[in-house]
Design a protein around this motif. Structure first.
Motif, mmCIF file in Angstrom:
data_model
loop_
_atom_site.group_PDB
_atom_site.id
_atom_site.type_symbol
_atom_site.label_atom_id
_atom_site.label_comp_id
_atom_site.label_asym_id
_atom_site.label_seq_id
_atom_site.Cartn_x
_atom_site.Cartn_y
_atom_site.Cartn_z
ATOM 1 N N SER A 141 -8.922 -18.481 2.615
ATOM 2 C CA SER A 141 -7.518 -18.879 2.558
ATOM 3 C C SER A 141 -6.639 -17.648 2.638
ATOM 4 O O SER A 141 -7.090 -16.514 2.445
ATOM 5 C CB SER A 141 -7.227 -19.623 1.254
ATOM 6 N N SER A 142 -5.376 -17.863 2.916
ATOM 7 C CA SER A 142 -4.423 -16.767 2.908
ATOM 8 C C SER A 142 -4.146 -16.344 1.472
ATOM 9 O O SER A 142 -4.491 -17.046 0.513
ATOM 10 C CB SER A 142 -3.121 -17.188 3.583
ATOM 11 N N SER A 144 -1.648 -13.212 -1.088
ATOM 12 C CA SER A 144 -0.668 -12.136 -1.138
ATOM 13 C C SER A 144 -0.947 -11.249 -2.332
ATOM 14 O O SER A 144 -1.123 -11.733 -3.455
ATOM 15 C CB SER A 144 0.753 -12.702 -1.237
ATOM 16 N N LYS A 184 -7.105 -11.784 8.406
ATOM 17 C CA LYS A 184 -7.644 -12.852 7.557
ATOM 18 C C LYS A 184 -6.542 -13.620 6.820
ATOM 19 O O LYS A 184 -6.833 -14.495 5.998
ATOM 20 C CB LYS A 184 -8.613 -12.258 6.530
ATOM 21 N N GLY A 185 -5.293 -13.273 7.092
ATOM 22 C CA GLY A 185 -4.186 -13.977 6.458
ATOM 23 C C GLY A 185 -3.841 -13.479 5.067
ATOM 24 O O GLY A 185 -3.091 -14.143 4.339
ATOM 25 N N ARG A 187 -1.902 -10.812 2.888
ATOM 26 C CA ARG A 187 -0.821 -9.831 2.965
ATOM 27 C C ARG A 187 -0.900 -8.876 1.773
ATOM 28 O O ARG A 187 -1.190 -9.305 0.654
ATOM 29 C CB ARG A 187 0.538 -10.535 2.969
ATOM 30 N N ASP A 241 5.652 -17.791 0.244
ATOM 31 C CA ASP A 241 5.548 -18.032 1.682
ATOM 32 C C ASP A 241 6.804 -17.611 2.435
ATOM 33 O O ASP A 241 6.782 -17.507 3.659
ATOM 34 C CB ASP A 241 5.259 -19.512 1.941
ATOM 35 N N SER A 244 6.058 -14.609 4.533
ATOM 36 C CA SER A 244 4.804 -14.830 5.270
ATOM 37 C C SER A 244 4.589 -13.881 6.440
ATOM 38 O O SER A 244 3.464 -13.738 6.927
ATOM 39 C CB SER A 244 4.744 -16.277 5.769
ATOM 40 N N TYR A 245 5.646 -13.205 6.907
ATOM 41 C CA TYR A 245 5.511 -12.283 8.044
ATOM 42 C C TYR A 245 5.677 -10.832 7.599
ATOM 43 O O TYR A 245 5.963 -9.957 8.396
ATOM 44 C CB TYR A 245 6.539 -12.633 9.127
ATOM 45 N N THR A 247 3.859 -7.633 5.711
ATOM 46 C CA THR A 247 2.687 -6.976 5.143
ATOM 47 C C THR A 247 2.751 -5.482 5.422
ATOM 48 O O THR A 247 3.379 -5.043 6.395
ATOM 49 C CB THR A 247 1.378 -7.588 5.676
#
Length: 260
Positions: A141-142, A144, A184-185, A187, A241, A244-245, A247
């Motif tokens: 899974s994603s 953070s 891998k999603g 961040r 989220d 989400s873009y 990182t």
């Protein structure tokens, strides 16, 4: 319980916050819970951890305590395992644990203190990332991760060689982690607090004999210390989220100090 809607909310997510017993860690754990996350309150200080956990529960949030010395690999591994046992998964983490900076010039360095600062302020971040990322990969899974650096991550201070080295290293590990795991999603970002009104800062002021009025104008364009809640907001956004873009980024929360 959730006080924000949409992407900035953390409803259904599971979070670890290290150093969550006081200061920025406590404020972050409480804010993540208010945004809907189930929070593991991690600290080495049992009394402080209970104070944060009790505050979250008073606000109708969901939290459990895991006591941990984050400089010890077996304890960090157990922290993540315990998190999954309690809440079933791990979605985000704020690696915040820290010890007070050193206070001597390099030629007078206390190497035992140097090793202690690097162990807690740098090595622990690596250990937490190692096991947090392993769990996120296992979930497929994603996720953070937010590492707490400092303005000293980019602007050195005299008499703080160990702290400056550790906080510079936090940015390096953050960027490396972002490169390795973005596919891998997962961040990986950092927040860089400036002069924040925490027990650690107040202790340093007391030792030096300075007051906020003496010190704050040199450290902030606003002429005041930041609040732990202001750093917590940055960490919560990076966990959400809504980011989400984002990182590999280092988000400074420092009242304009780095623009000087």
């Amino acid at each position: 319980m959730q006080d924000d809607m949409g992407l900035v909310g953390l409803s259904g997510k599971v979070a670890i916050v290290t150093g969550a017993g006081m200061g920025m860690g406590s404020a972050t754990a409480r804010l993540l819970a208010r945004r809907g996350a189930s929070v593991i309150v991690c600290d080495i200080n049992e009394v402080a951890a209970h104070a944060t956990c009790d505050a979250i529960r008073t606000e109708t949030g969901v939290a459990e305590i895991v006591l941990c010395d984050v400089a010890q690999e077996d304890q960090v591994e157990a922290l993540v395992e315990r998190t999954v046992k309690i809440f079933g998964r791990l979605d985000c983490a704020v690696n915040n644990a820290v010890v007070s900076p050193d206070n001597r010039p390099i030629a007078e360095a206390d190497m035992a203190m140097f090793d202690k600062v690097l162990s807690v302020d740098l090595r622990s971040v690596m250990l937490c990332m190692k096991y947090e990322i392993r769990q996120m990969l296992a979930q497929q899974s994603s996720g953070s991760i937010v590492n707490v650096g400092s303005v000293s991550s980019v602007r050195p201070q005299p008499n703080n060689a160990a702290y400056v080295a550790a906080k510079h290293g936090v940015i390096g590990m953050t960027r490396t982690g972002s490169l390795e795991y973005a596919p891998k999603g997962i961040r990986v970002n950092a927040v860089l607090p400036g002069a924040i009104d925490t027990p650690m800062l107040r202790g340093a002021l007391e030792t030096s004999g300075f007051t906020e009025a003496d010190f704050a104008p040199a450290l902030s364009r606003f002429g005041r210390f930041g609040r732990p809640e202001e750093v917590a907001e940055a960490s919560a956004w990076l966990c959400s989220d809504a980011a989400s873009y984002v990182t590999g980024h280092s988000l400074a929360v420092e009242g304009g100090y780095l623009t000087r």
